[in-house]
Motif scaffolding. Structure first.
Motif, PDB file in Angstrom:
ATOM      1  N   THR A  36       0.818  -1.222   0.000  1.00 33.21           N
ATOM      2  CA  THR A  36       0.000   0.000   0.000  1.00 33.21           C
ATOM      3  C   THR A  36       0.849   1.267   0.000  1.00 33.21           C
ATOM      4  N   GLU A  37       1.901   1.269   0.782  1.00 33.31           N
ATOM      5  CA  GLU A  37       2.719   2.481   0.888  1.00 33.31           C
ATOM      6  C   GLU A  37       3.444   2.786  -0.423  1.00 33.31           C
ATOM      7  N   PHE A  38       3.837   1.752  -1.145  1.00 32.52           N
ATOM      8  CA  PHE A  38       4.497   1.985  -2.436  1.00 32.52           C
ATOM      9  C   PHE A  38       3.497   2.533  -3.454  1.00 32.52           C
ATOM     10  N   THR A  39       2.289   2.022  -3.427  1.00 32.21           N
ATOM     11  CA  THR A  39       1.256   2.558  -4.317  1.00 32.21           C
ATOM     12  C   THR A  39       1.035   4.037  -4.051  1.00 32.21           C
ATOM     13  N   LYS A  40       1.025   4.447  -2.793  1.00 35.16           N
ATOM     14  CA  LYS A  40       0.856   5.865  -2.457  1.00 35.16           C
ATOM     15  C   LYS A  40       1.987   6.700  -3.053  1.00 35.16           C
ATOM     16  N   VAL A  41       3.202   6.189  -2.951  1.00 35.81           N
ATOM     17  CA  VAL A  41       4.356   6.900  -3.516  1.00 35.81           C
ATOM     18  C   VAL A  41       4.198   7.047  -5.023  1.00 35.81           C
ATOM     19  N   LEU A  42       3.871   5.950  -5.685  1.00 37.95           N
ATOM     20  CA  LEU A  42       3.755   5.952  -7.151  1.00 37.95           C
ATOM     21  C   LEU A  42       2.642   6.876  -7.622  1.00 37.95           C
ATOM     22  N   GLN A  43       1.515   6.831  -6.961  1.00 38.29           N
ATOM     23  CA  GLN A  43       0.399   7.677  -7.374  1.00 38.29           C
ATOM     24  C   GLN A  43       0.700   9.157  -7.170  1.00 38.29           C
ATOM     25  N   ASN A  44       1.642   9.445  -6.299  1.00 39.03           N
ATOM     26  CA  ASN A  44       2.002  10.834  -6.028  1.00 39.03           C
ATOM     27  C   ASN A  44       2.985  11.406  -7.050  1.00 39.03           C
ATOM     28  N   VAL A  45       3.796  10.540  -7.684  1.00 41.19           N
ATOM     29  CA  VAL A  45       4.864  11.066  -8.547  1.00 41.19           C
ATOM     30  C   VAL A  45       4.849  10.562  -9.991  1.00 41.19           C
ATOM     31  N   VAL A  46       4.041   9.559 -10.291  1.00 38.26           N
ATOM     32  CA  VAL A  46       3.983   9.033 -11.659  1.00 38.26           C
ATOM     33  C   VAL A  46       2.914   9.785 -12.450  1.00 38.26           C
ATOM     34  N   VAL A  47       3.317  10.294 -13.605  1.00 36.09           N
ATOM     35  CA  VAL A  47       2.439  11.148 -14.421  1.00 36.09           C
ATOM     36  C   VAL A  47       2.268  10.526 -15.806  1.00 36.09           C
TER      37      VAL A  47
END
Length: 281
Positions: A36-47
């Protein structure tokens, strides 16, 4: 109460206490397989602008690397013994997320070099004697590791899923899209299929050339063609992959019919190693 009964009750209480502590310990240290925490990171910076290729906002990630680092610490805390108790899909998801996550860390740890223009590509982070993929800068399964170790020594060695080549992202423009969610055990096969569809549908990386009777593919399929020739997942040659994903590669009915004939030559795009940053493309 007899002394024997008293001793027996104390023994039972002690056993229950120990069992409770073991259960509590297992609960506290159980690995979170939804990542879950990695998904949060990715959703914050992947465009993404086209839902095919993605870019990374490394400046944003560099400004707040703590969530990524905390997630990677949780990966490093997993022992080889614990890893071996997991299902195949849990193991595969763990390793793919580790590869993509530690690649992000390598870029962020060297972000000043990119911001100053000293580095333009992940390859600039290596040296004459050692490529960046051979740098041992993290711990995984109890040992110091490098990125090549995860990709070639673990994923390609331990698993038979050629589609992983559309999911592992080495921070270059020509790489497959970095997914904005973590790979997880109950969805990983569907995620890999979706990754391959996205990658092959991107005309800047894989394209039909009707005029030249040619299909131009990413160099990834040249470098790792052997992985598509072993019968894994039904692929005995690269043409099997093309037929399986012809509707994704083609832009119209004419291109679909062209691919069905298999009367074409295959060429490969030059690889663009520039950083897959939002400022690059």
């Amino acid at each position: 109460m007899s002394e024997v009964d008293s001793i027996t009750k104390r023994a039972i209480k002690s056993s229950l206490l120990i069992a409770g502590l073991i259960m509590l310990s297992n609960t506290v240290h159980a690995f979170e397989h939804q990542h879950t925490e990695f998904t949060k990171v990715l959703q914050n910076v992947v465009v993404s602008d086209d839902n095919k290729q993605t870019r990374v906002d490394y400046a944003k990630l560099n400004a707040n690397p703590d969530p990524l680092n905390a997630y990677l610490v949780s990966l490093s805390a997993v022992s080889e013994q614990e890893y071996k108790t997991w299902s195949d899909m849990q193991q595969l998801s763990f390793l793919m997320n580790a590869y993509n996550g530690f690649t992000l860390k390598l870029i962020v740890d060297n972000y000043k070099s990119f911001a100053s223009g000293e580095a333009e590509s992940i390859r600039d982070l290596g040296s004459i004697l050692r490529s960046p993929w051979k740098k041992e800068f993290f711990t995984l399964l109890g040992k110091k590791r490098h990125l090549d170790g995860i990709e070639h020594g673990m994923i390609r060695e331990w698993f038979t899923y050629p589609r992983i080549h559309a999911a592992l992202v080495c921070a270059a423009v020509s790489c497959p899209p970095l997914r904005n969610e973590a790979f997880v055990e109950d969805k990983v096969i569907a995620q890999l299929d979706d990754q391959m569809k996205l990658f092959l549908s991107d005309d800047t990386r894989n394209k039909v050339n009707l005029k030249e009777k040619q299909l131009v593919l990413s160099s990834i399929f040249k470098w790792y063609s052997n992985d598509f020739e072993k019968g894994y997942q039904g692929f005995n040659k690269i043409e099997d992959l093309i037929q399986a994903y012809q509707l994704d590669i083609a832009n119209d009915a004419q291109e679909v019919e062209f691919l069905k004939t298999q009367k074409f030559t295959i060429d490969y795009f030059d690889y663009d190693w520039r950083l897959n940053d939002i400022s690059t493309f």
